[in-house]
Design a protein around this motif. Structure first.
Motif, PDB file in Angstrom:
ATOM      1  N   ASP A 161       0.864  -1.181   0.000  1.00  0.00           N
ATOM      2  CA  ASP A 161       0.000   0.000   0.000  1.00  0.00           C
ATOM      3  C   ASP A 161       0.903   1.234   0.000  1.00  0.00           C
ATOM      4  OD1 ASP A 161      -1.689   2.141   0.568  1.00  0.00           O
ATOM      5  OD2 ASP A 161      -3.043   0.900   1.765  1.00  0.00           O
ATOM      6  N   LEU A 162       1.103   1.832  -1.165  1.00  0.00           N
ATOM      7  CA  LEU A 162       2.027   2.948  -1.298  1.00  0.00           C
ATOM      8  C   LEU A 162       1.534   4.189  -0.553  1.00  0.00           C
ATOM      9  CD1 LEU A 162       4.574   4.155  -2.500  1.00  0.00           C
ATOM     10  CD2 LEU A 162       3.313   4.594  -4.614  1.00  0.00           C
ATOM     11  N   GLU A 163       0.236   4.482  -0.658  1.00  0.00           N
ATOM     12  CA  GLU A 163      -0.297   5.666   0.013  1.00  0.00           C
ATOM     13  C   GLU A 163      -0.125   5.570   1.526  1.00  0.00           C
ATOM     14  OE1 GLU A 163      -4.021   7.318  -1.357  1.00  0.00           O
ATOM     15  OE2 GLU A 163      -3.967   6.004  -3.095  1.00  0.00           O
ATOM     16  N   LEU A 164      -0.358   4.389   2.086  1.00  0.00           N
ATOM     17  CA  LEU A 164      -0.193   4.195   3.524  1.00  0.00           C
ATOM     18  C   LEU A 164       1.270   4.370   3.919  1.00  0.00           C
ATOM     19  CD1 LEU A 164      -1.362   3.396   6.271  1.00  0.00           C
ATOM     20  CD2 LEU A 164      -0.993   0.989   5.641  1.00  0.00           C
ATOM     21  N   PHE A 165       2.174   3.823   3.099  1.00  0.00           N
ATOM     22  CA  PHE A 165       3.599   3.952   3.397  1.00  0.00           C
ATOM     23  C   PHE A 165       4.027   5.417   3.394  1.00  0.00           C
ATOM     24  CE2 PHE A 165       7.957   4.502   1.957  1.00  0.00           C
ATOM     25  CZ  PHE A 165       8.655   3.712   2.861  1.00  0.00           C
ATOM     26  N   LEU A 166       3.590   6.182   2.393  1.00  0.00           N
ATOM     27  CA  LEU A 166       3.951   7.593   2.308  1.00  0.00           C
ATOM     28  C   LEU A 166       3.442   8.363   3.517  1.00  0.00           C
ATOM     29  CD1 LEU A 166       3.236   8.284  -1.482  1.00  0.00           C
ATOM     30  CD2 LEU A 166       5.461   8.014  -0.390  1.00  0.00           C
ATOM     31  N   GLU A 167       2.220   8.049   3.931  1.00  0.00           N
ATOM     32  CA  GLU A 167       1.636   8.743   5.083  1.00  0.00           C
ATOM     33  C   GLU A 167       2.400   8.428   6.367  1.00  0.00           C
ATOM     34  OE1 GLU A 167      -2.583   8.926   7.556  1.00  0.00           O
ATOM     35  OE2 GLU A 167      -2.517   8.032   5.563  1.00  0.00           O
ATOM     36  N   GLN A 168       2.759   7.140   6.552  1.00  0.00           N
ATOM     37  CA  GLN A 168       3.456   6.739   7.776  1.00  0.00           C
ATOM     38  C   GLN A 168       4.900   7.253   7.812  1.00  0.00           C
ATOM     39  OE1 GLN A 168       3.045   2.466   7.646  1.00  0.00           O
ATOM     40  NE2 GLN A 168       1.103   2.483   8.775  1.00  0.00           N
ATOM     41  N   SER A 169       5.545   7.303   6.648  1.00  0.00           N
ATOM     42  CA  SER A 169       6.967   7.652   6.607  1.00  0.00           C
ATOM     43  C   SER A 169       7.230   9.143   6.461  1.00  0.00           C
ATOM     44  CB  SER A 169       7.655   6.919   5.450  1.00  0.00           C
ATOM     45  OG  SER A 169       7.497   5.525   5.581  1.00  0.00           O
ATOM     46  N   PHE A 170       6.365   9.827   5.719  1.00  0.00           N
ATOM     47  CA  PHE A 170       6.641  11.231   5.413  1.00  0.00           C
ATOM     48  C   PHE A 170       5.537  12.184   5.861  1.00  0.00           C
ATOM     49  CE2 PHE A 170       8.653   8.522   2.176  1.00  0.00           C
ATOM     50  CZ  PHE A 170       9.977   8.829   2.427  1.00  0.00           C
TER      51      PHE A 170
END
Length: 520
Positions: A161-170
């Protein structure tokens, strides 16, 4: 000097691979110790004075985080580097404050990474660095490497889940629409300190633009910029300004680094980011690997696979026939074609490795396994080459070695060796049994019996095989008529050519040629 290194990992294969890389490093003069968990590592450290510990994070009994903390409590703690997988970066946060020397990503461990690690360890041990301004803050650039690895893994894995990763990381820093820019960084010294110095300068330049900008290193020497685009014109202005300022900054350093922009794209949402990232990185890797200025018209993946498969079979046939000059020539011709169409670097290198393994089988057929060391070393080096030129140099060096080896360990008698070489150079001519037996100074009947005994095929059938093999190669080029090809390979009668071709290949020349056209 680093005299003892302790490698700690519960995965035997990872541990073995890392030890092999350390042994191969030009920086290594150390004894290597091993432990398969943190508990055994501490027991070893009680008995041995170790200069550098390289440890995994996730391990039974005592994990890497606890091991690092206990090591740092020692009176004279060794330097520590941490092994981590793409999804370990949450654990890495726990070790940042412990003053870790460096992080090695398991999926990307290469020889130059080990060289850089050992160089950094020796510099720190001697309490001096050739570029003091390049010394990174503890843990900061290393954590960036782990985040970058996790980000790349997420982009390359469609199930994540790319959107979830971006939200959690950045957090909320990633705003769309966005602009992406891929650059090639040339770092002649390949030093970790120099690399960090360059990345720091680029990060400062990005910050000066007052735009949120994410800078991700991508191995071997690519940089992926992702930044928010305010207006339609701002993206181009920003990328041009960024590249110009980066070039000027790098020109002022003594490191000889250069930066070249490869591709810029507009990205509307996270779903498009994955697709654009894959394309941009693939294009940049091709340009960097073949050292091109611009990307030429490329083939489809299916066309690349078909072309390389045919090439490997051709090389294999030439190896079996000991046609060394033709092996070398065929390899160089295909390497040139791969460069012209910028074939996928991964496919090109894998094809070279496949040929190496066929050389291994060939060597084993006439001499001992002791001579396989160079083949294995060539495979090891190919897995780490960063340009097509390096790969070609490794392969040609191996071919020259095998040619010299084969001359010392002939598979066939001198007369048969001589006849095979003569046939390879004169197959398009009329080669009677009388002519070839006279050429090798043997009685015709004796030569015929000897040829069949050593080659497993009679003389006339062998010549026809050589001619038909060459005919197939000419058909693959797509530049000649069938009648022209028949003449070129030594058949004056096209009907007889078709008959022999079908008997050897299993289908008529027309059918074979038609199948080749459909595969393009």
């Amino acid at each position: 000097m680093i005299e003892k290194i302790l490698v700690v990992d519960d995965d035997f294969l990872i541990r073995k691979w890392l030890c092999l890389l350390i042994q191969q490093s030009r920086k290594c003069h150390a004894e290597i110790l091993q432990a398969d968990n943190g508990q055994k590592a501490l027991e070893l450290l009680d008995k041995e004075t170790v200069d550098l510990v390289i440890t995994d994070i996730k391990m039974p009994l005592i994990d890497g985080v606890d091991l690092v903390r206990q090591i740092q409590k020692m009176e004279v703690p060794p330097q520590i580097a941490v092994l981590s997988a793409y999804d370990d970066y949450s654990y890495v946060r726990s070790t940042l404050k412990e003053g870790i020397l460096d992080y090695l990503l398991k999926g990307e461990m290469e020889l130059h990474d080990i060289d850089a690690l050992l160089e950094l360890a020796e510099q720190k041990q001697a309490a001096r660095l050739p570029h003091p301004e390049a010394q990174p803050p503890k843990g900061a650039h290393n954590f960036t490497k782990v985040i970058a690895g996790a980000f790349r893994e997420c982009l390359e894995n469609p199930e994540r889940d790319l959107e979830l990763f971006l939200e959690q990381s950045f957090g909320k820093k990633m705003v769309f629409p966005a602009e992406s820019l891929v650059c090639c960084l040339k770092n002649p010294q390949r030093s970790e300190a120099v690399r960090f110095h360059v990345l720091s300068r680029l990060a400062d330049i990005c910050g000066a633009q007052k735009l949120d900008c994410l800078l991700l290193p991508y191995p071997p020497d690519l940089l992926f910029f992702l930044y928010h685009r305010q207006t339609d014109s701002e993206g181009r202005r920003f990328s041009e300004r960024l590249l110009q300022q980066a070039r000027e900054a790098l020109e002022k350093t003594p490191d000889g680094c250069t930066l070249t922009g490869v591709d810029r794209s507009r990205i509307l949402d996270a779903r498009q980011l994955r697709k654009v990232f894959s394309r941009q990185i693939e294009d940049a890797l091709r340009i960097s690997f073949y050292q091109l200025r611009h990307l030429p018209v490329t083939q489809s993946p299916e066309q690349e696979l078909t072309c390389l498969a045919a090439w490997k079979e051709e090389i294999s046939a030439l190896i079996r026939k000991k046609q060394y000059a033709s092996v070398r020539s065929s390899f160089q011709d295909m390497a040139a074609k791969c460069r012209e169409t910028a074939v996928s670097p991964k496919l090109f290198v894998n094809s070279c490795i496949a040929i190496c393994y066929r050389f291994s089988a060939y060597i084993q057929s006439f001499t001992t396994n002791a001579h396989l060391a160079l083949v294995e070393d060539t495979v090891f080096q190919l897995q780490r080459t960063e340009t097509a030129q390096e790969s070609e140099r490794q392969m040609l060096s191996l071919m020259d070695y095998i040619y010299d080896l084969a001359k010392k360990h002939p598979r066939y008698s001198q007369a048969i060796e001589k006849s095979i070489d003569y046939i390879a150079g004169h197959y398009s001519e009329k080669l009677s049994l009388d002519e070839i037996s006279s050429y090798v100074y043997l009685n015709k009947s004796y030569f015929s019996e000897l040829f069949k005994k050593e080659m497993g095929i009679n003389y006339n059938d062998y010549i026809n095989q050589v001619r038909i093999q060459r005919a197939c190669e000419l058909m693959a080029e797509g530049r000649h008529t069938l009648s022209g090809i028949a003449q070129m390979v030594g058949f004056s009668d096209q009907n007889y050519f078709s008959k022999v071709f079908k008997r050897i290949v299993g289908e008529s020349p027309k059918s074979y040629q038609k199948a080749l056209r459909h595969s393009r």
